[in-house]
Design an enzyme around this catalytic site. Sequence first.
Site, short mmCIF file in Angstrom:
data_model
loop_
_atom_site.label_atom_id
_atom_site.label_comp_id
_atom_site.label_asym_id
_atom_site.label_seq_id
_atom_site.Cartn_x
_atom_site.Cartn_y
_atom_site.Cartn_z
N SER A 229 -23.92 -44.15 -61.32
CA SER A 229 -24.27 -45.56 -61.48
C SER A 229 -25.35 -45.70 -62.54
O SER A 229 -25.55 -44.80 -63.35
CB SER A 229 -24.74 -46.11 -60.13
OG SER A 229 -24.86 -47.51 -60.19
N ASN A 230 -26.04 -46.82 -62.57
CA ASN A 230 -27.13 -47.02 -63.53
C ASN A 230 -28.20 -47.89 -62.88
O ASN A 230 -28.08 -48.26 -61.71
CB ASN A 230 -26.59 -47.65 -64.83
CG ASN A 230 -25.88 -48.95 -64.54
OD1 ASN A 230 -26.46 -49.90 -64.04
ND2 ASN A 230 -24.57 -48.98 -64.83
N TYR A 231 -29.22 -48.25 -63.64
CA TYR A 231 -30.39 -48.91 -63.07
C TYR A 231 -30.30 -50.43 -63.02
O TYR A 231 -31.28 -51.10 -62.71
CB TYR A 231 -31.64 -48.53 -63.87
CG TYR A 231 -32.02 -47.09 -63.74
CD1 TYR A 231 -32.60 -46.60 -62.57
CD2 TYR A 231 -31.81 -46.20 -64.80
CE1 TYR A 231 -32.95 -45.27 -62.45
CE2 TYR A 231 -32.17 -44.87 -64.69
CZ TYR A 231 -32.74 -44.41 -63.52
OH TYR A 231 -33.09 -43.09 -63.39
#
Length: 425
Positions: A229-231
Amino acid sequence: MDKPICNKSLEDNVLIGKNIIVGICGGIAAYKTPHLVRLLKKRGANVRVALTEGGARFVSELALATVSQEPVYRTMFPPANTAGTDYTRHISLGEWADALIIAPATANTLAKLSAGLCDDMLSAFFITLRPGKPVLIFPAMDGQMFLSPSVQRNMATLAAQGCTIISPESGELASGQCGLGRMPEPDAIVNSLEKALHYGGKSSPLYDKSVVITAGPTREKIDGVRFISNYSSGKMGFAIARDAAKRGARVTLITGPVNLETPFGVSRIDVESAAEMHEASRKFFTSCDLFIGAAAVSDYRPASPYEGKLKKNDRELQLTLVQNPDILAEFGMQKASGQLAIGFALETQTGLDKAREKLATKNLDLIAFNFFDRLTSGFEVDTNILTLIERDGVTTELPQLTKDAAAARLLDAIEQLCPKTGINP
Ligand code: PMT
């Protein structure tokens, strides 16, 4: 009598203290209007009712006076020699109002208003209302009547004058037939009014337009307990959704996993992976007016996610990643004339050219180059630094702004694009 409901944020309680005239014409849907008046009162509005002669055949004046706690306005001419009568009330009440709702609006009243006739209190209020105050008209009648050229022409005239005409809904009609013609339910009418007032009564080109926004991260499963995923926090996409709803748009927010409350008036669809976001988005590709990709969609996903939990061993683990569909590019490529595609490009300082390339390859109308440093701009933080690049090369550098303010500037720029691209103001 009901106390005003104040369970929403102050900003959302736009009806508190507002003066609303409810105009009621002679259609069967008039039976729902005491409930409409009651809902408006519960939200804190002051309500006065203008009832046409036809309207009075369907709903009682006494019921409306009771729920509004005000006399009901009907005839232009009060009995002569009545002490204390305000003989110019058709003017003073038009000036008093912050907004006028006409629900249900009949073919007859639409014709009268579009022609400028003024022979009852409702048409008098319409004519004396202060310029810029929202007028929301909810036609409700038999489907054939609604579609007749004269009704359509009268509605077009009123829309050109700045009135907002809200199309009737489909369903069972008084004639026993099914079709277009039903007045929306009172809570939907209140919702439309709140949106119109949120936007200060100014009519936005986005009013009643269908806007789809993607937001947040996606999660791509590696196994049953891990993901890529990412932030992204979703803050930027949610800010856009909130502001678009305030401008009166019908907003659908398709979001990856985030920890944010759904903005008022926004319809939310929760998804997890890029594939789910793609599937949810595609349902709106042909029907939306505007598609805004603010999500940080994973470009890749593990080719074959493991069902259970991957066990540790001494060997290296190699993950094969396959490409995810590019949701925004797909919309950009297949959008029809009149539909707008807006994207973001999260890049470091030197990424302007990359953003321009994405604008072209994804066939977008505008891209927001999103400077990325994780302190003042980009993922998670409450502020953002955007440069808006339009299709014709016009470039607007915005300073560091809160995400709410950046969303407003982006939507202002999109509104400017509307006449150029076919969304009618
Ligand atoms: O959520 P926040 O914490 O508030 O952060 C906001 C944000 C930084 C995530 C947001 O402002 C932003 O910049 N979103 C785009 C992130 C990005 O890097 O996009 P991209 O360059 O990979 O993609 C370009 C555009 O195509 C984007 O509009 C993206 O939504 C869209 N896209 C990308 C890949 C894909 N498979 N499908 C897409 O729709």
